[in-house]
Motif scaffolding. Structure first.
Motif, short mmCIF file in Angstrom:
data_model
loop_
_atom_site.label_atom_id
_atom_site.label_comp_id
_atom_site.label_asym_id
_atom_site.label_seq_id
_atom_site.Cartn_x
_atom_site.Cartn_y
_atom_site.Cartn_z
N ARG A 1 17.82 -33.34 19.61
CA ARG A 1 18.11 -34.41 18.64
C ARG A 1 18.84 -33.88 17.42
NH1 ARG A 1 12.27 -36.82 20.04
NH2 ARG A 1 12.96 -38.22 21.71
N ASN B 1 22.68 -35.03 16.94
CA ASN B 1 23.00 -35.79 15.74
C ASN B 1 24.15 -35.14 15.00
OD1 ASN B 1 22.52 -36.27 12.64
ND2 ASN B 1 21.74 -38.06 13.75
N THR C 1 25.05 -38.36 22.28
CA THR C 1 23.89 -39.19 22.58
C THR C 1 23.49 -38.93 24.02
OG1 THR C 1 25.34 -41.06 23.09
CG2 THR C 1 24.44 -40.96 20.86
N TRP D 1 20.74 -43.41 20.63
CA TRP D 1 19.75 -42.35 20.84
C TRP D 1 20.38 -40.97 20.76
CZ3 TRP D 1 14.67 -43.66 21.43
CH2 TRP D 1 14.41 -45.00 21.71
N ASP D 2 19.92 -40.15 19.80
CA ASP D 2 20.34 -38.75 19.80
C ASP D 2 19.84 -38.08 21.09
OD1 ASP D 2 21.55 -38.88 17.28
OD2 ASP D 2 19.68 -38.39 16.26
#
Length: 137
Positions: free
Chosen positions: A28, A32, A37, A90-91
Motif C-alpha cells: 500500500r 500509493n 492499484t 485501492w492501493d
C-alpha cells in the motif's frame, strides 16, 4: 497514460498474519507512492495478485516483488495493456481468498498452473464485482 496490468501467483514463505500485514503495508505504501492499484487474493498456500497502473512503475513493482523473499515460485500469469483500472480506489485490496475459485486440493494438484490468463483474470473480475456491490473502502 499507458496503463498495464500484471497478474502473478506465488507461494507464501512462512505465512502468518504478521508477514501478511507486512506485505500489505509495504504494497500500500509503495503503490500509493507510485500510482499503482490492485488486489491480493491470499491464502496460506498461494498468493494471486493483480497490479495495475503506468507500465513502467508496474514493471518496476513486479521486479521488486520477484526479489522479495516472503514468497517463492513467482509466476506471471497475465500481463498486458488495459484501458481502465479494475481496482482504482485501492492501493491494494486484500481478499483472504473469500472470492477464490480453487480449493487447497485444486492448487496442490496444479489447477493454477493449468489456468489460462483468462481464468486468472476471471478471479479478479469476480472480486471486482463483489467490491463494486459494497460501499466504498
Amino acid at each position: 497514460m499507458d496503463l498495464k496490468q500484471i497478474i502473478y501467483s506465488s507461494q507464501p514463505f512462512g505465512y502468518d498474519n504478521a508477514i501478511l500485514s507486512g506485505i500489505l503495508l509495504d504494497a500500500r505504501r509503495c503503490n500509493n507512492r507510485d500510482g499503482i492499484t490492485g488486489a491480493l487474493v491470499c491464502r496460506h498456500d498461494v498468493f494471486l495478485q493483480l497490479l495495475e497502473g503506468p507500465a513502467d512503475v508496474v514493471d518496476a513493482a513486479f521486479g521488486r516483488i520477484a526479489r522479495d523473499d516472503r514468497h517463492v515460485n513467482i509466476t506471471q500469469r497475465a500481463s498486458g495493456p488495459i484501458d481502465a483500472r479494475m481496482f482504482g480506489n485501492w492501493d491494494m485490496l486484500h481478499d483472504p481468498a473469500k472470492s477464490w475459485l480453487w480449493s487447497i486440493e485444486d492448487i496442490a494438484n496444479g489447477t493454477l498452473d493449468r489456468a489460462s490468463a483468462a481464468d486468472v483474470q476471471a478471479v479478479f473480475a469476480t472480486l471486482q464485482a463483489k467490491v463494486n456491490a459494497t460501499p466504498d473502502p
